[in-house]
Design a protein around this motif. Structure first.
Motif, PDB file in Angstrom:
ATOM      1  N   THR A 124      43.866  40.052  43.548  1.00 40.28           N
ATOM      2  CA  THR A 124      45.091  39.622  42.880  1.00 40.28           C
ATOM      3  C   THR A 124      45.864  40.827  42.377  1.00 40.28           C
ATOM      4  O   THR A 124      45.288  41.757  41.792  1.00 40.28           O
ATOM      5  CB  THR A 124      44.763  38.691  41.705  1.00 40.28           C
ATOM      6  OG1 THR A 124      44.023  37.575  42.205  1.00 40.28           O
ATOM      7  CG2 THR A 124      46.034  38.197  41.031  1.00 40.28           C
ATOM      8  N   ARG A 128      53.487  43.813  36.944  1.00 40.87           N
ATOM      9  CA  ARG A 128      54.536  43.019  36.309  1.00 40.87           C
ATOM     10  C   ARG A 128      55.880  43.644  36.655  1.00 40.87           C
ATOM     11  O   ARG A 128      55.987  44.851  36.851  1.00 40.87           O
ATOM     12  CB  ARG A 128      54.348  42.954  34.798  1.00 40.87           C
ATOM     13  CG  ARG A 128      53.010  42.341  34.365  1.00 40.87           C
ATOM     14  CD  ARG A 128      52.979  42.095  32.879  1.00 40.87           C
ATOM     15  NE  ARG A 128      53.912  41.027  32.500  1.00 40.87           N
ATOM     16  CZ  ARG A 128      53.606  39.733  32.539  1.00 40.87           C
ATOM     17  NH1 ARG A 128      52.415  39.341  32.952  1.00 40.87           N
ATOM     18  NH2 ARG A 128      54.493  38.827  32.172  1.00 40.87           N
ATOM     19  N   ASN A 203      51.008  37.444  42.443  1.00 47.24           N
ATOM     20  CA  ASN A 203      51.425  37.214  41.062  1.00 47.24           C
ATOM     21  C   ASN A 203      52.942  36.999  40.961  1.00 47.24           C
ATOM     22  O   ASN A 203      53.650  37.746  40.276  1.00 47.24           O
ATOM     23  CB  ASN A 203      51.002  38.409  40.202  1.00 47.24           C
ATOM     24  CG  ASN A 203      51.056  38.103  38.723  1.00 47.24           C
ATOM     25  OD1 ASN A 203      51.203  36.951  38.305  1.00 47.24           O
ATOM     26  ND2 ASN A 203      50.961  39.145  37.910  1.00 47.24           N
TER      27      ASN A 203
END
Length: 647
Positions: A124, A128, A203
């Motif tokens: 994963t 951000r 993500n």
């Protein structure tokens, strides 16, 4: 034959025996391995002992030395004495060797599986504010390259790519096709973007933006909707990042907008390409100017907050900046107004739509002092002559091209369609445009000469759809361009040709004449996605730029604005364009120039020649196609190629 069998039988039988023995079991393979090792180690050990001056003189002593050398080499222990003792020592050595080998094998297998798992890109992403690119298409190099250029000088950027292919191959292909990825970190993952489990790997909920690349598969639009639904599943009820998607068929546009949510933007690529083809046919050189506007290498569109501009008329504001060209306003309701009337006053919450080299604040400047009224050309009537257009080839975008031509045609205009088969059966009602269908092969010079290709104002060349034949779509376009080029060389006359290509790499192969150009639809989609990902407010601006009504780009002769042969500043050109309801954003020095100089300084002075051209953003006249500028969304659903989703 019998002699050959007798000569080769021993060797063949030995090879056959060896092969069949190895194939029996793992134990047999280990036995042969032990025999081969002993066959090498023992003779070499004996040679070492017999050639050693300090070796024992007796035969038993030398045999013991050979035993020790061999066992040390094979790590079987070196005990001597009774045969039973030597046998037990060898057995313990074999057991130790088996345990160590098993341990090494387990560790190697575990590490190999882990490395293979990492190589498959199944971990994963923990970044951000990164950019997520979903899917693999021809325009991925354009998208990634432009996203990297947009972040140049602003620190390292992270771009996560999820595609149903090997991640190592994905990264290698991207880095091989793009050289300037110094400040970009690529994170590639494998999996189908329609699978929520695979989608969670990149993500998307924490991303700055998500881009969906359209594929050329027959069910590409349905796949876009599935990916948008998968994004909603992964992001949950949170607002999520801005999502940009592209599809071809407008029938799926409402569903895609609903799936994208309130922060989604859906591009209708086929309609955008069709409109650009028509605009390019009417303004030769426009594709090159548009590429310069949409990439991040020079000047491009920006939306700026300039609070001090409130209360200023647009005519005064347009000449207030030295290095930025103000082309419109973006009110709080999100509906841009490009090239508004000069007396329009900027509201307190209005943002400025500008063409500039970056999105930083521009210093105040008074360009009115550099305007030379004596150099301004007297305004004259715009030509309203009917146009003659030749369309060569047919694909799924051809009906859209015909529809755009029909809706924007002047009375008396003619469109001739040449295809290699029967009537396409998708031609709309003629209206102000006379449509004539011809059957023939565009690759045949005699067919084109019979049509008198020099009697048309523009020639549009379309290739077949992907998968419509054994050849690649661009192959037929390149052959048609080669045929047209041969006609140009035979007659010595230029042809105004605009061709549609799928692959940007084929632009360098296209045999273009002096008045020809190409529109690469995949590249256009990639540039638009990158621009809107960098600034989502630009979606509404491009909505106007590519619309049939509203704002549009055009190349006009410089003589429409300044007197040919006179030296004047670009501020003079900009002021003359404002008087005609247009915003000048650049110029092309001669019709044969390769590119357009965008956003020149207002104080820049040059002698304007008769063949110079000015790049302007212009609004459609009131009443065009029965509407007023800025009212497209109030007409019929899906008219805009770049549509903001409504949740």
């Amino acid at each position: 034959m019998a002699e050959r069998w007798r000569r080769d039988s021993l060797r063949d039988r030995a090879r056959y025996l060896f092969d069949t023995t190895l194939a029996r079991s793992t134990g047999t393979l280990l036995g042969w391995l032990a025999v081969c090792c002993l066959a090498v180690v023992v003779p070499v050990s004996a040679l070492l002992v017999w050639t050693d001056p300090n070796a024992p003189s007796t035969l038993p002593g030398r045999l013991t030395a050979v035993w020790r050398t061999s066992t040390e080499t094979l790590r079987l222990g070196g005990a001597t004495g009774a045969p039973l003792r030597m046998l037990l020592s060898a057995l313990l050595g074999l057991i130790a060797l088996l345990c160590v080998s098993t341990l090494i094998g387990v560790i190697t297998t575990g590490l190999g599986e882990r490395l293979a798992e990492l190589r498959r890109g199944r971990s994963t992403v923990l970044e951000r504010d990164h950019v997520v690119v979903l899917g693999w298409a021809d325009q991925i190099h354009t998208v990634v390259g432009e996203l990297a250029a947009a972040r140049a000088g602003r620190g390292p950027a992270v771009i996560a790519v999820l595609a149903d292919r090997d991640p190592a191959e994905t990264e290698t292909a991207l880095r091989a096709g793009l050289r300037d990825l110094v400040d970009v970190r690529l994170v590639c993952r494998t999996g189908s973007p329609t699978d929520p489990g695979a989608l969670a790997l990149v993500n998307p909920a924490a991303a700055a933006s998500v881009l969906l690349l359209p594929s050329e598969r027959a069910d590409a639009d349905l796949e876009v909707v599935r990916v948008l639904l998968a994004l909603r599943t992964v992001c949950g009820d949170e607002p999520g990042p801005p999502v940009l998607a592209a599809l071809r068929d407008r029938r799926y546009l409402p569903a895609a907008r609903l799936a994208a949510g309130p922060r989604g933007t859906v591009l209708e690529t086929d309609l955008t390409t069709a409109r650009l083809l028509v605009q390019s046919a009417r303004s030769p050189g426009l594709p090159a100017a548009l590429r310069d506007l949409l990439d991040f290498a020079g000047a491009e569109f920006h939306v700026l907050d300039v609070p001090e501009a409130a209360g200023t008329p647009f005519a005064e504001l347009a000449l207030r900046f030295e290095t930025a060209c103000v082309v419109g306003l973006l009110p709080a309701d999100g509906r841009p107004l490009l090239t508004p009337p000069p007396e329009t006053v900027v509201g307190p919450r209005d943002r400025l739509v500008v063409v500039a080299h970056d999105d930083t604040a521009v210093p105040a400047f008074d360009g009115r002092a550099y305007v030379d009224p004596s150099a301004v050309a007297a305004p004259g009537p715009q030509p309203q002559e009917p146009a003659r257009t030749l369309l060569l080839g047919w694909n799924r975008r051809a009906p859209l091209v015909v529809d755009v031509l029909r809706r924007t045609a002047r009375p008396g205009s003619v469109l001739h369609v040449l295809t290699g088969g029967p009537d396409p059966g998708a031609l709309p009602d003629a209206g102000r445009l006379e449509i004539v269908h011809h059957v023939g092969d565009p690759l045949c010079p005699e067919t084109l000469r019979d049509l008198d290709v020099f009697g048309y104002d523009s020639v549009l060349v379309l290739g077949p759809d992907t998968g419509a034949g054994p050849e690649r779509p661009d192959d037929r376009v390149l052959l048609t361009l080669l045929t047209l080029r041969s006609i140009e060389e035979d007659t010595g006359r230029p042809l105004p040709v605009v061709a549609e290509l799928c692959d940007s790499r084929n632009r360098a192969l296209a045999p273009l004449g002096p008045a020809s150009d190409v529109v690469v639809r995949g590249e256009l989609t990639g540039l638009l996605l990158a621009q809107i990902a960098h600034d989502p407010a630009l979606a509404a601006v491009f909505d106007e730029v590519f619309a049939v009504r509203g704002g549009a780009l055009a190349l006009r002769p410089a003589g429409h604005y300044v007197r040919p042969g006179r030296e004047a500043s670009f501020a003079t050109v900009a002021a003359a364009a404002l008087d005609r309801g247009e915003s000048a954003i650049g110029y092309r020095a001669g019709a044969d120039a390769d590119g357009v100089t965008l956003c020149p300084g207002r104080t820049e002075r040059r002698v304007w020649a008769a063949d110079d051209e000015i790049l302007v953003v212009t609004a459609a006249p009131a009443g065009a196609d029965g509407t007023l500028p800025g009212m497209r969304r109030d007409q019929h659903e899906g008219d805009s190629p770049v549509g903001a989703s409504s949740g």
